[in-house]
Design an enzyme around this catalytic site. Structure first.
Site, PDB file in Angstrom:
ATOM      1  N   GLU A  32      63.625  51.524  47.912  1.00 51.65           N
ATOM      2  CA  GLU A  32      64.924  50.754  47.789  1.00 51.65           C
ATOM      3  C   GLU A  32      66.325  51.095  47.646  1.00 51.65           C
ATOM      4  OE1 GLU A  32      64.167  46.384  46.977  1.00 51.65           O
ATOM      5  OE2 GLU A  32      66.410  45.989  47.187  1.00 51.65           O
TER       6      GLU A  32
ATOM      7  N   ASP B 181      55.860  40.907  42.620  1.00 53.33           N
ATOM      8  CA  ASP B 181      56.583  41.939  42.552  1.00 53.33           C
ATOM      9  C   ASP B 181      56.686  43.045  43.066  1.00 53.33           C
ATOM     10  OD1 ASP B 181      57.218  39.553  39.997  1.00 53.33           O
ATOM     11  OD2 ASP B 181      58.264  42.087  39.244  1.00 53.33           O
TER      12      ASP B 181
ATOM     13  N   ASP C 112      59.761  50.242  44.417  1.00 53.53           N
ATOM     14  CA  ASP C 112      61.251  48.670  44.364  1.00 53.53           C
ATOM     15  C   ASP C 112      61.250  49.094  43.413  1.00 53.53           C
ATOM     16  OD1 ASP C 112      62.879  46.812  44.786  1.00 53.53           O
ATOM     17  OD2 ASP C 112      60.723  45.467  44.436  1.00 53.53           O
TER      18      ASP C 112
END
Lengths: 199, 199
Positions: B68, B141, B7
């Site tokens: 991502e 996260d 991410d």
């Protein structure tokens, strides 16, 4: 001081290396364009760019890298590739302890031609004159990379560098002497700062 | 098959490693967040990210990396840092011959929860359940990174992968056996393709 200018892009990434001379003069060392195939997937293209860019860092060992600062423009698909290529180039240079300066296109144009709105032809003409080249630099795309390198050389010494933090070690960067490790003193300090923040 | 989910971000870059098990199951190998100091300059931060990300690739030797896919959003300043971090991670993985898959946030959410509009809590809950974790993954996260890795495992085998080119070598990627060089056969082929395009 040796500066590698980078005009980042996924399809074409312009590179130009110059050495500074006394009295605001400079000489061209190398110029070129890294290309990747539009039909390849983005990961393969970024992998190729990484290999080729690291080869330039190995071959020319710049004291500083100057990269065009990327802004969002209208064509979002292009800007993402440009941002990714710039992130890759900046990260690969920084991990070697090479300081990276960033300049916007208009900062570069203003530094080279006196006008932030100069066109490509004007920039190329001034780069040719400043570097005392017999002909405009080839490939034409790489003129911007050389212009960025010149811009960094001139703007870098001025108050108000666009690179936060880079100005701090400027006196060191200007008094460049290669030492035992093959790194300049400024590069060693930079590398040390990098290590510190990593802890 | 081992998947490293990423991410991407300049301030926080979530990483999650999973191994596939038979019958669409998977187990967590590692999870974490790379952080860089907001007060450092962008080049130093990208240099740090490069070092840390390469360390994860060394430590966990993923067969594939899932990142991502970054789109332009409203906050342009954030998106540029994210794009730069993703370009760096993708380039560092690809140069090792590791295939990289890219998935949008809604593709990931749909794959994990059944809805492309799921919120963070739903994604975290499903990741916890799918990986049979005793508690939600920490740091929170990094749940997205694990979710991306799971998404890639599931979507990667499906028709219509969002990664052009990645589907081609899927049969190879699914028949994974480490060979002499420590690379899987698919990785070797990928590395060879990379070499070919470089010529």
């Amino acid at each position: 001081m040796r500066v590698l200018g980078v005009d980042p892009g996924l399809t074409r990434c312009g590179l130009g290396v110059i050495d500074s001379l006394p009295s605001r003069r400079a000489t061209m060392v190398a110029v070129g364009v890294l290309r990747t195939d539009k039909n390849s997937s983005v990961d393969v293209r970024l992998g190729e760019l990484a290999e080729q860019f690291d080869q330039w860092l190995d071959d020319y060992r710049p004291d500083v890298v100057a990269v065009e600062r990327v802004f969002a423009r209208h064509d979002v698909s292009t800007i993402m590739g440009t941002a990714q290529a710039s992130g890759l180039a900046i990260g690969l240079a920084a991990r070697r302890g090479i300081p990276v300066g960033m300049h916007t296109p208009s900062e570069m144009k203003a530094a080279i031609t006196g006008s932030g709105r100069a066109d490509k032809a004007q920039v190329t003409a001034m780069v040719t004159r400043i570097l005392k080249l017999d002909a405009p630099p080839k490939p034409a795309d790489a003129a911007d990379a050389l212009a960025l390198a010149i811009c960094h050389l001139w703007r870098g010494a001025a108050v108000g560098s666009s690179t936060p933090g880079a100005a701090k070690d400027l006196p060191d960067r200007l008094g460049l002497r290669r030492e035992g490790s093959g790194l300049t003193r400024a590069q060693q300090q930079w590398a040390q700062a990098l290590k510190q923040t990593r802890k």
